[in-house]
Every structure is written in structure tokens, then in C-alpha cells.
Design an enzyme around this catalytic site. Structure first.
Site, PDB file in Angstrom:
ATOM      1  N   GLU A 131      58.889 -29.110   7.727  1.00 14.87           N
ATOM      2  CA  GLU A 131      57.661 -28.805   6.402  1.00 14.87           C
ATOM      3  C   GLU A 131      58.408 -29.349   5.302  1.00 14.87           C
ATOM      4  O   GLU A 131      57.784 -29.712   4.533  1.00 14.87           O
ATOM      5  CB  GLU A 131      57.349 -27.363   6.537  1.00 14.87           C
ATOM      6  CG  GLU A 131      56.764 -26.813   7.827  1.00 14.87           C
ATOM      7  CD  GLU A 131      55.273 -27.574   8.091  1.00 14.87           C
ATOM      8  OE1 GLU A 131      55.068 -28.199   7.218  1.00 14.87           O
ATOM      9  OE2 GLU A 131      54.799 -27.308   9.105  1.00 14.87           O
ATOM     10  N   ASP A 156      53.297 -35.049  17.999  1.00 11.99           N
ATOM     11  CA  ASP A 156      52.445 -35.939  17.213  1.00 11.99           C
ATOM     12  C   ASP A 156      53.134 -36.903  16.401  1.00 11.99           C
ATOM     13  O   ASP A 156      52.762 -38.216  16.401  1.00 11.99           O
ATOM     14  CB  ASP A 156      51.282 -34.993  16.561  1.00 11.99           C
ATOM     15  CG  ASP A 156      52.017 -33.703  15.779  1.00 11.99           C
ATOM     16  OD1 ASP A 156      53.175 -33.625  15.662  1.00 11.99           O
ATOM     17  OD2 ASP A 156      50.961 -33.052  15.033  1.00 11.99           O
ATOM     18  N   GLU A 189      39.536 -25.187  15.974  1.00 16.27           N
ATOM     19  CA  GLU A 189      40.913 -25.641  16.309  1.00 16.27           C
ATOM     20  C   GLU A 189      41.004 -26.294  17.628  1.00 16.27           C
ATOM     21  O   GLU A 189      41.704 -27.576  17.820  1.00 16.27           O
ATOM     22  CB  GLU A 189      41.920 -24.578  16.584  1.00 16.27           C
ATOM     23  CG  GLU A 189      42.342 -24.203  14.961  1.00 16.27           C
ATOM     24  CD  GLU A 189      43.395 -25.170  14.146  1.00 16.27           C
ATOM     25  OE1 GLU A 189      44.599 -25.093  14.738  1.00 16.27           O
ATOM     26  OE2 GLU A 189      42.927 -25.895  13.786  1.00 16.27           O
ATOM     27  N   GLU A 224      43.029 -34.096   9.991  1.00 15.90           N
ATOM     28  CA  GLU A 224      43.327 -35.220  11.390  1.00 15.90           C
ATOM     29  C   GLU A 224      42.236 -35.943  11.409  1.00 15.90           C
ATOM     30  O   GLU A 224      42.016 -37.040  11.622  1.00 15.90           O
ATOM     31  CB  GLU A 224      43.867 -34.423  12.416  1.00 15.90           C
ATOM     32  CG  GLU A 224      45.229 -34.086  12.233  1.00 15.90           C
ATOM     33  CD  GLU A 224      45.091 -32.736  11.747  1.00 15.90           C
ATOM     34  OE1 GLU A 224      46.345 -32.275  11.451  1.00 15.90           O
ATOM     35  OE2 GLU A 224      44.203 -32.144  11.636  1.00 15.90           O
ATOM     36  N   THR A 259      53.159 -38.753   7.744  1.00 11.91           N
ATOM     37  CA  THR A 259      52.386 -37.914   8.521  1.00 11.91           C
ATOM     38  C   THR A 259      51.771 -36.699   7.419  1.00 11.91           C
ATOM     39  O   THR A 259      50.736 -36.207   8.010  1.00 11.91           O
ATOM     40  CB  THR A 259      53.166 -37.081   9.447  1.00 11.91           C
ATOM     41  OG1 THR A 259      52.298 -36.560  10.465  1.00 11.91           O
ATOM     42  CG2 THR A 259      54.159 -36.131   8.920  1.00 11.91           C
TER      43      THR A 259
END
Length: 744
Positions: free
Chosen positions: A155, A329, A533, A608, A727
Site C-alpha cells: 500500500e 492482480d 464486491e 476497477e 495500479t
């Protein structure tokens, strides 16, 4: 000693130009730039800066249609950003995030000012220069790096490090590069701690590293390691090379090790190669690429399957879970993005070519495939000299492995509108992965739609790949586009040709388009207009048996699924969908036979889906993706935006049991002020979802940025042949547009 050699192919030298480079975004005010005088000597490495002096080729990117409407929509998104940003400024300035209902601070990342740094690139794109100046002043005076506490490596890297690098690229202000370099020094110590594989722990201690020798001496030592100094001085580009003594460049901070790691946590080579390019220090790229190399050398059950969990001490996968979503991912995403960033055909890490697993088996790549000598392919230790095949090829292999696990709904499923405002019946598509995915398709996995489209588009020389000499298949596609799905054979539709490079890329591009439809349907079919989700795919039916390949035993496995009763949906005039029955049961709402359960109905303002709509619009030029993005934005405005004109006070929120009295003890005088910002939702399965009390920084960094860019001119604002997004949606200029300072 492990040798890492990155050979840059097709290097084009930039000639000195007297004219100022043409910026892709408006010129940054001079008062926002900070530069430092460099020593006159040439016996040192030099930092680089962005210098873009060319326009994208005409016709590569779509021309903006209906400029007036797009301008209005951009302004609406910008206003929403300011509504969220001003809430943070008023109630949580300097903290990581805001809890907008209780108006309290959230320092989950140890108070690194996450929302501030995460938002700079968005504000630069939106031309909010006054706000950028406030952020700049905070970074300069108040950003506390060395707290001595442990925090997430992943993060911190994607939000803070990438945010600083992107801010440097967009502003030219060396303050951001200086902060990024200091933070990179802390993070890279985790990679250094694993001497054999460079696979780090995801927890880093924010302690100041000790340097020996001094910083300036270290820069000169790095310069001494450059073998071809003549080329280095002649080229305006930064030079990425192998340090001869990488252990001597260590920064002397011992980090904790862990027994396992997910590949997404350390798949950060876009950030670290970019940092090396801009600072001239190869150490960051060396460590990040060695972790990448170790992962690509680990034993795979079949071509393209890179499981998401790896053991740092052995460099081997310890679970068979292969999932396109969480924990893997960004690793898969960055395979193609690093390829785009470097514009290379190969990243070389030695002499022999590893084309798959490290047990001697040689996989035959479809792209750029050549017969090669296999004598040296038995690699047991990644410290041996090796050469990694093109990252773009690895990306193709991974995506084709996921393509094999694609499931297509064999009926008229999604009722979506085309760009001509005509209803189109399309099958539902998703990637089933392996057993670890539990038959769920996640919102997080929806990045893959845009990633598939971007990768195939780029590898096909910035054009949409077509299926050559497949007239029958093309005719079927035309019938699908017209909505006549009943006129084709389902087996014919599912059988995608994969015999040539063009067909492989065409199938991957089509995969992106199809996944994009499914991901948008998560919003379009929701009673609230916002997605949850997960979609639970166990309900998919017609009593049809779907066949997928199990990676453990490498045998075919049959998934039997039960049919669920369809609910009837109709189209509103504004392109939204409503359920005619309006009787959502305890399980949730349906997309065809796929169910969004109550427990999966949380919406945390994720990016996303709008990210993929942005890429699909940029690559196809189809304005339906702009309409889809606008529909989602309107749903955020309706459901997640906290009230302004209603003057809803905190007292009213307390009376509704949305927050407690303890939440406002720090700010007791704010109870009667209006609420601002946006907030997450706990359940999107109703027309009026209940609200949670948090506004993630990625809502400003990613969600609103991608929505804004979808209505921008693709040739003028962050063209995708000049920039690549991390990302966390931070734009970083491609390597070929960097220029060393002191180069004339």
C-alpha cells in the site's frame, strides 16, 4: 554473485531541441517547480525528467465526440472531486483518509497523508493548481517519513511512492523525486533482506536507512560501475544497468521476514524501475526485477499459470491458487505495463532463455516463437545467468491461461444498449480460475477487462486485432452485435481460434470486451445502480455442465450448476435498469442467473470497472463506454454523495444510529454542520443502500480520475502511447520520454 543485466534494445537518442517541449497537460506554473543545481563534473550519475515533444500519430486514439457534452460531464466529475477533497481538507487534513459521516480521521497507513499524495496526479490532470500547491506545501513541510513503525509495503508503494513519482513527472518539481528516493530507500531494504530471491515481506519498518559511503560518494560509485561510459554520456536517456557490487549499495536496515507472500504484494517493478530511471540509481530496479525473475523461475504446472502465493525462503509456489483477482492482480497487470513502459521486446537477465518452468520443460511461445537451443534451460538457482523472455509474452501466456478458464453463459443474458442505442443481447462472461476463487467473480477482478484490451491493442501495434480468415466466426460476431444470438451455435461462439499471433491477440481483446460487459452489468442490474464486491456464479445454470481444467491434476473437471429463476429487468430512458418485480429477497439481486448476495453487496467506491471502461473507450472509440461510465457516476452521486443542500446534520445521523456519540468527541462543535464528501455503502441490493463511514483515497486517486479521463480528448490528455498508469492510476511517462539533466 547474481548478475542482472538489462539490455535496452532499439534505443533512440533524443537530439537537443531549442524549442520548449510540448506538454501533454497544461503548462505547470513556474512557481510550482523546484530544481536544484547539479555539480558540473561528469563523473556521476544524473537524474532524469520528462520531456515530451511530439504528438501521438493521427488516428491512433479516438477523436472526442460531442465536445460540449463531454465538457459538461468533465466539469461534473471535477465538482464531485472537489466535494470529496474539500471534505478531507476541512475535517482530516494530513491524515490518511476521512470518515466523512463522523467527520473523523482515519490513519490506517500511519498518517502518511495518503489522500493528499494519492490525489496530486488527479488534481494535475483536472488543472486544480491551487489545490496542488496546498498538497506541495504539505509534502515539503509536514510529510513524516521515518516514523519507526511497521506498515504495508504494497500500500505504501502503490499510493505514496507511485504518487510521488507521478507528481514529479507531471510537475517537474524535484521535491517529489527527493521524497520518492528517500521512501524507495526504505522500501527496497525489504527486498535486500532476502539475499537469494529478493522476495520481500509485506510489512516494512519506516526507519531511516544508514548510508555507507555518503550519498554523493555512492552516486560516484554507481557511476564507476557503468561499463560503457561513452554511451551513457552521449545518450539523453537514463541507463539501466547491473551494479557490479549490489550488496555494497545496501542501506543497512534489517526488515522482518515472513513465511509466505502474495505475488501482488511485491510485483512493484513499474514503480521501482521508474524510480531507477529518474534517479539514475539502478539498485531499485535490480532488487525488484530479481524478485520478478525468481517468481517467473518457480515451477509452474502449465504454461502461464503463476499461482498467487509464493514462499520467499524457497522461491517456490506453495499453493495452487490461480486467480485473476486479489493477491495476484497487479502482478499480472504489470507484466504488460512494464513491457509498455520500457518498449522492449525482451528484458534480459543473462544469457540463456527461460520460456516457462525451471524443470527443463520448454514451452513453445506463440508470439515471437523461434526454435532455440534447450541445453541450458535446467535452472535450479536463480543466481545463475539467465534471460527472461519478453514480459509481454509472459502476459500473453498468463492471459491465455485465464482465457482457458473463461465461462460463457449460453443464452440471452445481458440486456445492454449498443452505441447506436439499440438493445443487444450478449452472453455473460467471467473467469472461473481455480478452486480458490469459490465460483465468485469479484469487482476487483474487473481491472482485467481493460488490461486485456490495452495489452492486445498495444501488442498489435496500437490497433484492434482482428480474427484473420475466420469468416464464419466474424459472421457470428455480427449476429451477436445485432442481438441475434439465437441464430448462432453456442459452440461456434465459444470456439475462439488460437493458431496465430493475430488470433491470440484478437481473442484476448475480445475477452476484454466481454468481461467489460459483465462488469458493467454488475452496476446496470443493481437496484441501487452500484455494484457489490462479488457475483456468486454458483447460480449459473440451464443445467448445463461447464468444463474447466483443474491445475493440480491437469485433468478435466466438470462443474455442475443449478438453474435459478430469472427476474425480469427493463430499460429506463436514461439507460439504467430497474427490476420490474421490485421484490429482492434475502439472497440479493440477479444478473441473469448470477446472484449478488447480501453479504457481497458492499460498495467501497472501487475503481476497477470505470478503469476498464476508460481503456475500452480509448482502444475502441465506442461512445457506449462513455455512457456506461456516466451512468455509474450518476449512481455514485445519487447513492454515495453526502448531502449538501439538505443540510443534513450529524445530529440526524446519530439519531439514525449511523454514528455514535463517541465518534464526535474530538469535534463536538461540528454536530450541526453539513456533511461533505462521498461514503461507502454496506449493501447495494436495495434502492436506498445504507451508508458506511469511510472514503478511501483511491476514490480520488482512481475512480474519479478514470471517470474524468473517459470524457477527455484521448490525443491530448495522457495519451496511452506516452504514459502508463500504475495500479493506483498514477500516470508515469514512458521511459523513452525521459531526458537526463545536464544533457545538452
Amino acid at each position: 554473485m547474481f548478475l542482472l543485466l538489462l539490455i535496452i534494445t532499439h534505443i533512440s537518442l533524443f537530439a537537443s531541441k531549442s524549442a520548449e517541449p510540448k506538454p501533454i497537460i497544461p503548462i505547470v506554473p513556474q512557481e510550482m517547480r523546484q530544481t536544484k543545481e547539479l555539480p558540473k563534473d561528469t563523473e556521476r550519475i544524473f537524474p532524469s525528467f520528462v520531456s515530451i515533444d511530439e504528438d501521438p500519430p493521427k488516428g491512433r486514439w479516438p477523436k472526442l465526440q460531442n465536445e460540449t457534452l463531454c465538457n459538461q460531464r468533465r466539469e461534473a466529475v471535477k465538482e464531485a472531486f472537489l466535494w470529496a477533497w474539500n471534505a478531507y481538507k476541512r475535517d482530516a487534513w494530513g491524515s490518511d483518509e476521512i470518515n466523512p459521516i463522523s467527520r473523523t480521521r482515519n490513519n490506517w497507513l500511519l498518517g502518511q497523508g495518503c489522500t493528499i499524495i494519492d490525489s496530486i496526479s488527479t488534481m494535475m490532470i483536472m488543472e486544480l493548481y491551487d489545490e496542488v500547491k496546498l498538497a506541495h506545501d504539505w509534502v515539503e513541510k509536514d510529510f513524516q517519513l521515518y516514523t519507526g513503525r511497521s506498515v504495508s509495503l504494497f500500500e505504501t508503494s502503490i499510493r505514496i511512492l507511485a504518487g510521488l513519482i507521478s507528481a514529479y513527472d507531471l510537475t517537474g518539481d524535484e521535491l517529489y523525486l527527493d521524497k520518492a528516493e528517500k521512501l524507495g530507500d526504505v522500501i527496497i531494504t525489504n527486498f535486500e533482506s532476502n539475499k537469494k530471491y529478493s522476495i520481500p515481506s509485506n510489512s516494512i519498518s519506516l526507519r531511516k536507512p544508514t548510508r555507507s559511503p555518503s550519498y554523493e560518494e555512492r552516486k560516484k560509485k554507481i557511476y564507476e560501475d557503468i561499463e560503457d561510459k561513452e554511451t551513457y554520456h552521449k545518450s539523453s536517456l537514463p541507463l539501466l544497468f547491473t551494479p557490479k557490487t549490489p550488496d555494497d549499495l545496501g542501506l543497512n536496515v534489517t526488515q522482518l521476514q515472513q513465511n509466505d507472500a502474495s505475488i501482488a504484494e511485491f510485483g512493484l517493478w513499474v514503480e521501482f524501475v521508474a524510480l531507477s530511471d529518474r534517479t539514475g540509481d539502478p539498485h531499485y530496479a535490480f532488487q525488484a526485477l530479481r524478485a520478478l525473475q525468481s517468481t517467473l523461475l518457480a515451477r509452474q504446472s502449465e504454461k502461464g499459470i503463476i499461482p498467487i502465493y509464493i514462499e520467499p525462503s524457497s522461491g517456490q509456489f506453495y499453493q495452487s491458487c490461480f486467480s485473476i483477482g486479489a493477491a495476484g492482480d497487479s502482478f499480472y497487470e504489470y507484466l504488460i505495463k512494464e513491457h509498455i513502459y520500457t518498449e522492449q521486446h525482451e528484458i534480459r537477465l543473462g544469457r540463456t532463455i527461460i520460456k516457462g518452468q525451471n524443470n527443463g520443460d520448454k514451452y513453445d511461445h506463440n508470439l515471437n516463437s523461434k526454435k532455440r537451443n534447450n541445453k541450458s534451460n535446467k535452472i535450479k538457482n536463480p543466481k545463475q545467468n539467465i534471460e527472461i523472455e519478453s514480459l509481454g509474452q509472459h502476459w500473453v501466456d498468463v492471459m491465455m491461461a485465464f482465457k482457458k478458464r473463461e465461462i460463457i453463459r449460453n443464452k440471452q443474458s445481458l440486456d445492454l444498449k449498443s452505441s447506436e442505442n439499440v438493445k443487444v443481447k450478449k452472453p455473460l462472461h467471467w473467469i472461473n480460475g481455480t478452486e480458490c476463487t469459490d465460483n465468485k467473480w469479484s469487482h476487483l477482478a474487473c481491472y482485467s477487462a481493460g488490461n486485456a484490451a490495452l495489452g492486445a491493442f498495444y501488442l498489435n501495434n496500437y490497433s484492434i486485432p482482428k480474427f484473420p480468415k475466420q469468416q464464419q466466426y466474424q459472421n457470428s460476431q455480427k449476429q451477436i452485435n445485432k442481438g441475434n444470438i439465437n441464430s448462432i451455435n453456442a459452440d461456434e461462439y465459444e470456439q475462439v481460434p488460437t493458431t496465430t499471433d493475430q488470433q491470440i491477440l484478437a481473442s484476448l481483446f475480445q475477452l476484454g470486451v466481454d468481461l467489460g460487459d459483465t462488469c458493467y452489468a454488475m452496476y446496470a442490474y443493481s437496484p441501487s445502480g452500484l455494484a457489490g464486491e462479488f457475483i456468486n456464479m454458483k447460480a449459473i445454470g440451464d443445467n448445463k455442465e461447464y468444463e474447466r481444467q483443474d491445475m493440480n491434476s491437469n485433468i478435466n473437471k466438470i462443474d455442475k450448476v443449478n438453474k435459478k429463476q430469472n427476474e425480469v429487468f427493463s430499460m429506463n430512458e436514461d439507460n439504467s435498469y430497474v427490476n420490474k418485480q421490485n421484490n429482492y429477497d434475502d439472497e440479493g439481486y440477479l444478473i441473469d442467473d448470477a446472484i449478488v448476495k447480501q453479504g457481497d453487496g458492499q460498495n467501497i467506491l472501487r475503481p476497477e470497472v470505470v478503469e476498464s471502461l476508460f481503456y475500452l473507450y480509448r482502444t475502441t472509440g465506442d461512445t457506449k463506454y462513455q455512457e456506461y461510465a456516466w451512468n455509474i457516476f450518476q449512481s455514485f452521486q445519487k447513492q454515495s454523495r453526502l448531502p449538501d443542500s439538505s443540510k443534513q446534520s450529524l445530529n440526524k445521523q446519530i439519531n439514525k444510529n449511523m454514528v455514535s456519540e463517541t465518534d464526535i468527541r474530538e469535534n463536538p462543535d461540528q454536530k450541526d454542520q453539513e456533511l461533505m464528501g462521498f461514503t461507502s455503502l454496506s449493501n447495494v441490493n436495495t434502492n436506498k443502500p445504507s451508508r458506511q463511514d469511510n472514503m478511501p483515497s483511491f476514490f480520488l486517486a482512481e475512480t474519479l480520475k478514470y471517470l474524468y479521463l473517459t470524457f477527455c480528448d484521448a490525443n491530448e490528455v495522457i495519451p496511452l502511447d506516452q504514459w502508463v498508469f500504475t495500479t493506483e492510476a498514477h500516470p508515469i511517462a514512458l521511459r523513452k520520454y525521459l531526458k537526463k539533466r545536464n544533457f545538452s
